[in-house]
Scaffold this motif. Structure first.
Motif, PDB file in Angstrom:
ATOM      1  N   THR A  72      -0.026  -0.850  17.269  1.00 49.49           N
ATOM      2  CA  THR A  72       0.422   0.144  16.298  1.00 49.49           C
ATOM      3  C   THR A  72      -0.771   1.049  16.006  1.00 49.49           C
ATOM      4  O   THR A  72      -1.887   0.567  15.833  1.00 49.49           O
ATOM      5  CB  THR A  72       0.887  -0.531  14.993  1.00 49.49           C
ATOM      6  OG1 THR A  72       1.991  -1.386  15.280  1.00 49.49           O
ATOM      7  CG2 THR A  72       1.310   0.517  13.963  1.00 49.49           C
ATOM      8  N   ASP A  99      -0.142  11.141  11.996  1.00 51.66           N
ATOM      9  CA  ASP A  99       0.465  10.489  10.822  1.00 51.66           C
ATOM     10  C   ASP A  99       0.000  11.068   9.495  1.00 51.66           C
ATOM     11  O   ASP A  99       0.364  10.570   8.438  1.00 51.66           O
ATOM     12  CB  ASP A  99       0.146   8.985  10.856  1.00 51.66           C
ATOM     13  CG  ASP A  99       0.569   8.352  12.160  1.00 51.66           C
ATOM     14  OD1 ASP A  99       1.782   8.283  12.418  1.00 51.66           O
ATOM     15  OD2 ASP A  99      -0.320   7.937  12.943  1.00 51.66           O
ATOM     16  N   SER A 136      -3.286   8.248   0.442  1.00 49.63           N
ATOM     17  CA  SER A 136      -2.849   8.414   1.830  1.00 49.63           C
ATOM     18  C   SER A 136      -3.020   7.119   2.613  1.00 49.63           C
ATOM     19  O   SER A 136      -2.140   6.715   3.386  1.00 49.63           O
ATOM     20  CB  SER A 136      -3.642   9.541   2.488  1.00 49.63           C
ATOM     21  OG  SER A 136      -3.308   9.672   3.859  1.00 49.63           O
ATOM     22  N   GLU A 182      -3.134   4.049   1.343  1.00 49.26           N
ATOM     23  CA  GLU A 182      -2.178   3.075   0.818  1.00 49.26           C
ATOM     24  C   GLU A 182      -0.774   3.338   1.356  1.00 49.26           C
ATOM     25  O   GLU A 182      -0.050   2.408   1.733  1.00 49.26           O
ATOM     26  CB  GLU A 182      -2.173   3.118  -0.706  1.00 49.26           C
ATOM     27  CG  GLU A 182      -1.244   2.105  -1.356  1.00 49.26           C
ATOM     28  CD  GLU A 182      -1.309   2.119  -2.858  1.00 49.26           C
ATOM     29  OE1 GLU A 182      -0.820   1.159  -3.484  1.00 49.26           O
ATOM     30  OE2 GLU A 182      -1.857   3.097  -3.427  1.00 49.26           O
ATOM     31  N   ARG A 183      -0.396   4.599   1.420  1.00 44.73           N
ATOM     32  CA  ARG A 183       0.938   4.963   1.909  1.00 44.73           C
ATOM     33  C   ARG A 183       1.091   4.596   3.387  1.00 44.73           C
ATOM     34  O   ARG A 183       2.106   4.013   3.789  1.00 44.73           O
ATOM     35  CB  ARG A 183       1.164   6.459   1.697  1.00 44.73           C
ATOM     36  CG  ARG A 183       2.546   6.956   2.124  1.00 44.73           C
ATOM     37  CD  ARG A 183       2.779   8.374   1.645  1.00 44.73           C
ATOM     38  NE  ARG A 183       1.742   9.303   2.098  1.00 44.73           N
ATOM     39  CZ  ARG A 183       0.820   9.857   1.312  1.00 44.73           C
ATOM     40  NH1 ARG A 183       0.784   9.574   0.022  1.00 44.73           N
ATOM     41  NH2 ARG A 183      -0.070  10.695   1.809  1.00 44.73           N
ATOM     42  N   ALA A 184       0.093   4.910   4.180  1.00 42.04           N
ATOM     43  CA  ALA A 184       0.182   4.646   5.613  1.00 42.04           C
ATOM     44  C   ALA A 184       0.224   3.149   5.906  1.00 42.04           C
ATOM     45  O   ALA A 184       1.043   2.684   6.715  1.00 42.04           O
ATOM     46  CB  ALA A 184      -0.999   5.291   6.334  1.00 42.04           C
ATOM     47  N   GLY A 223       0.899   0.727   3.731  1.00 40.89           N
ATOM     48  CA  GLY A 223       2.004   0.087   3.031  1.00 40.89           C
ATOM     49  C   GLY A 223       3.321   0.188   3.772  1.00 40.89           C
ATOM     50  O   GLY A 223       4.247  -0.584   3.512  1.00 40.89           O
ATOM     51  N   GLY A 224       3.419   1.119   4.708  1.00 39.33           N
ATOM     52  CA  GLY A 224       4.641   1.275   5.482  1.00 39.33           C
ATOM     53  C   GLY A 224       4.701   0.427   6.728  1.00 39.33           C
ATOM     54  O   GLY A 224       5.665   0.526   7.495  1.00 39.33           O
ATOM     55  N   LEU A 225       3.665  -0.402   6.943  1.00 36.92           N
ATOM     56  CA  LEU A 225       3.605  -1.209   8.164  1.00 36.92           C
ATOM     57  C   LEU A 225       4.000  -2.652   7.898  1.00 36.92           C
ATOM     58  O   LEU A 225       3.898  -3.144   6.777  1.00 36.92           O
ATOM     59  CB  LEU A 225       2.188  -1.179   8.740  1.00 36.92           C
ATOM     60  CG  LEU A 225       1.641   0.190   9.124  1.00 36.92           C
ATOM     61  CD1 LEU A 225       0.215   0.041   9.656  1.00 36.92           C
ATOM     62  CD2 LEU A 225       2.521   0.880  10.160  1.00 36.92           C
ATOM     63  N   GLN A 226       4.433  -3.306   8.961  1.00 34.23           N
ATOM     64  CA  GLN A 226       4.761  -4.736   8.878  1.00 34.23           C
ATOM     65  C   GLN A 226       3.816  -5.504   9.782  1.00 34.23           C
ATOM     66  O   GLN A 226       3.697  -5.219  10.966  1.00 34.23           O
ATOM     67  CB  GLN A 226       6.207  -4.953   9.349  1.00 34.23           C
ATOM     68  CG  GLN A 226       7.201  -4.243   8.477  1.00 34.23           C
ATOM     69  CD  GLN A 226       8.306  -5.167   7.974  1.00 34.23           C
ATOM     70  OE1 GLN A 226       8.470  -6.268   8.457  1.00 34.23           O
ATOM     71  NE2 GLN A 226       9.054  -4.702   7.007  1.00 34.23           N
ATOM     72  N   HIS A 238      -6.351  -2.152   1.532  1.00 41.38           N
ATOM     73  CA  HIS A 238      -4.896  -2.010   1.626  1.00 41.38           C
ATOM     74  C   HIS A 238      -4.304  -2.693   2.856  1.00 41.38           C
ATOM     75  O   HIS A 238      -3.079  -2.787   2.973  1.00 41.38           O
ATOM     76  CB  HIS A 238      -4.525  -0.530   1.586  1.00 41.38           C
ATOM     77  CG  HIS A 238      -4.796   0.096   0.250  1.00 41.38           C
ATOM     78  ND1 HIS A 238      -4.044  -0.190  -0.869  1.00 41.38           N
ATOM     79  CD2 HIS A 238      -5.772   0.966  -0.155  1.00 41.38           C
ATOM     80  CE1 HIS A 238      -4.528   0.486  -1.904  1.00 41.38           C
ATOM     81  NE2 HIS A 238      -5.569   1.182  -1.495  1.00 41.38           N
TER      82      HIS A 238
END
Length: 221
Positions: A29, A36, A45, A47-49, A51-54, A103
């Protein structure tokens, strides 16, 4: 290694690391500023990037950074030093990577070996500095080293299988170094990636908090 997250995937070293891992069958990934809109100087930015991952990821590799920011060249003398250049270098090259680690913690496994690595530079070694100059970049990389060393001590308690390290890639033939390589021998990004991955693959939790070069040799702080 089965999964990896490359932060700064579209840069010279980041792209080579990602390509090499994918060729080995690793599920990669990638995050980047260009694709992105990841801004490593903006915690929201980051945290958002992330935080959207698994996760979890077996490897999280931070390959972001810059030598010249807003036209501020590496300083040769104290008279060239500015507070803005210092602040800009710290924001991108020291603060950004450690906030990425902050994060990324939910993405790191606790029950098996994993690696968090960030690109540092030998010039960030205080003990190895015999030439002076390059004040802002040197200080930012030294700051990164200190931040990740401290984080490694904390994470050894919560993520006891983790190796958290700083890595010096050598002088890699990229746009980043083109103007400053001088007489230093350079290596292409794919070779640099292979060397760094060889170091990463040899890491154990006992190596956490350390600073290594591309050959696996420890660099003094």
């Amino acid at each position: 290694m089965e999964t990896a997250l490359i932060i700064g995937e579209t840069g010279g070293i980041g792209a080579a690391i990602a390509e090499t891992l994918r060729a080995r069958g690793v599920a990669v990934t990638g995050l980047s500023r260009s694709r992105d809109r990841l801004d490593m100087t903006d915690e929201a930015s980051i945290e958002r990037a992330l935080g959207g991952l698994q996760g979890p990821f077996d490897l999280i590799f931070v390959a972001t950074g810059a030598l010249v920011i807003d036209g501020a060249e590496p300083e040769k003398t104290l008279s060239a030093l500015s507070s803005k250049a210092l602040a800009d270098q710290f924001a991108l090259n020291a603060i950004g990577p450690v906030l990425a680690l902050k994060h990324a913690l939910p993405l790191l496994p606790r029950d098996r070996p994993a690696v968090f690595a960030a690109l540092s530079a030998r010039v960030g070694s205080i003990g190895d500095n015999r030439l002076g100059g390059w004040y802002s970049y040197r200080a930012a990389k030294a700051g990164l080293n200190a931040l990740l060393h401290g984080a490694a001590i904390e994470l050894a308690r919560s993520h006891r299988h983790l190796a958290c390290v700083c890595l010096h890639p050598g002088t890699v033939a990229t746009d980043f170094t083109a103007k400053y390589a001088g007489r230093h021998p350079t290596v292409p990004p794919d070779k640099a990636a292979a060397r760094l991955l060889a170091v990463i693959e040899g890491l154990t939790p006992a190596d956490t908090g350390r600073f290594y070069d591309y050959a696996g040799k420890e660099i003094p702080w």
